[in-house]
Motif scaffolding. Structure first.
Motif, PDB file in Angstrom:
ATOM      1  N   ALA A   4       0.805  -1.157  -0.066  1.00 15.70           N
ATOM      2  CA  ALA A   4      -0.034  -0.092   0.057  1.00 15.70           C
ATOM      3  C   ALA A   4       0.962   1.300   0.069  1.00 15.70           C
ATOM      4  CB  ALA A   4      -0.855   0.036   1.229  1.00 15.70           C
ATOM      5  N   PRO A   5       0.551   2.421  -0.562  1.00 14.27           N
ATOM      6  CA  PRO A   5       1.146   3.442  -0.344  1.00 14.27           C
ATOM      7  C   PRO A   5       1.293   4.138   1.113  1.00 14.27           C
ATOM      8  CG  PRO A   5      -1.068   4.095  -1.319  1.00 14.27           C
ATOM      9  CD  PRO A   5      -0.921   2.486  -1.222  1.00 14.27           C
ATOM     10  N   ALA A   6       2.412   4.765   1.319  1.00 15.47           N
ATOM     11  CA  ALA A   6       2.704   5.231   2.571  1.00 15.47           C
ATOM     12  C   ALA A   6       1.512   6.266   3.207  1.00 15.47           C
ATOM     13  CB  ALA A   6       4.024   6.065   2.592  1.00 15.47           C
ATOM     14  N   GLU A   7       0.918   6.910   2.286  1.00 15.96           N
ATOM     15  CA  GLU A   7      -0.211   7.810   2.356  1.00 15.96           C
ATOM     16  C   GLU A   7      -1.102   7.699   1.539  1.00 15.96           C
ATOM     17  OE1 GLU A   7      -0.157  12.295   2.074  1.00 15.96           O
ATOM     18  OE2 GLU A   7       0.707  12.036   3.709  1.00 15.96           O
ATOM     19  N   VAL A   8      -2.657   7.824   1.898  1.00 20.53           N
ATOM     20  CA  VAL A   8      -3.964   7.570   0.873  1.00 20.53           C
ATOM     21  C   VAL A   8      -4.312   9.083   1.322  1.00 20.53           C
ATOM     22  CG1 VAL A   8      -5.777   6.602   0.221  1.00 20.53           C
ATOM     23  CG2 VAL A   8      -3.811   5.188   0.995  1.00 20.53           C
ATOM     24  N   GLN A   9      -4.697   9.779   0.213  1.00 22.36           N
ATOM     25  CA  GLN A   9      -5.459  11.024   0.511  1.00 22.36           C
ATOM     26  C   GLN A   9      -6.980  10.731   0.147  1.00 22.36           C
ATOM     27  OE1 GLN A   9      -3.325  13.961  -1.429  1.00 22.36           O
ATOM     28  NE2 GLN A   9      -1.456  13.744  -0.184  1.00 22.36           N
ATOM     29  N   VAL A  10      -7.817  11.538   0.782  1.00 21.17           N
ATOM     30  CA  VAL A  10      -9.419  11.535   0.514  1.00 21.17           C
ATOM     31  C   VAL A  10      -9.775  12.065  -0.685  1.00 21.17           C
ATOM     32  CG1 VAL A  10     -11.530  12.150   1.427  1.00 21.17           C
ATOM     33  CG2 VAL A  10      -9.954  11.554   3.013  1.00 21.17           C
ATOM     34  N   GLY A  11     -10.487  11.402  -1.698  1.00 14.81           N
ATOM     35  CA  GLY A  11     -10.864  11.876  -2.916  1.00 14.81           C
ATOM     36  C   GLY A  11      -9.744  11.755  -4.089  1.00 14.81           C
ATOM     37  N   ARG A  12      -8.729  11.174  -3.763  1.00 12.20           N
ATOM     38  CA  ARG A  12      -7.682  10.837  -4.867  1.00 12.20           C
ATOM     39  C   ARG A  12      -7.589   9.371  -4.939  1.00 12.20           C
ATOM     40  NH1 ARG A  12      -3.244  15.027  -5.137  1.00 12.20           N
ATOM     41  NH2 ARG A  12      -3.033  14.184  -7.027  1.00 12.20           N
ATOM     42  N   PRO A  13      -7.239   8.836  -6.080  1.00 11.03           N
ATOM     43  CA  PRO A  13      -6.825   7.679  -6.376  1.00 11.03           C
ATOM     44  C   PRO A  13      -5.586   7.202  -5.671  1.00 11.03           C
ATOM     45  CG  PRO A  13      -7.447   8.625  -8.430  1.00 11.03           C
ATOM     46  CD  PRO A  13      -7.388   9.578  -7.270  1.00 11.03           C
TER      47      PRO A  13
END
Length: 75
Positions: A4-13
């Motif tokens: 998984a990516p280190a960070e997931v941002q709301v509203g972005r793939p």
């Protein structure tokens, strides 16, 4: 193994990868991978394509992997 990516941002793939490895000495048959998508997230695409279980989990029927083989699922 799920990457998984280190960070997931709301509203972005975001891109996730599931690596499936046969570390045994014999072929693995009838491989099924099940992954639960967290509430509030949406699957945009999966390669290979997946099905959904009754509970909403994603399901892949991968068939067989020979000894030492691996394959990846990208979400």
């Amino acid at each position: 193994e799920k990457i998984a990516p280190a960070e997931v941002q709301v509203g972005r793939p975001a891109r996730f990868e599931i690596k499936v490895r046969n570390v045994g000495r014999a072929a693995a048959q009838h491989i099924t991978v099940v992954d639960q998508v967290p509430n509030g997230t949406r699957l945009l695409e999966a390669n290979p394509p997946c099905a959904r279980n009754a509970d909403g989990a994603l399901r892949w029927q991968l068939g067989a992997l020979g000894p030492g083989q691996e394959t990846s699922i990208v979400l």
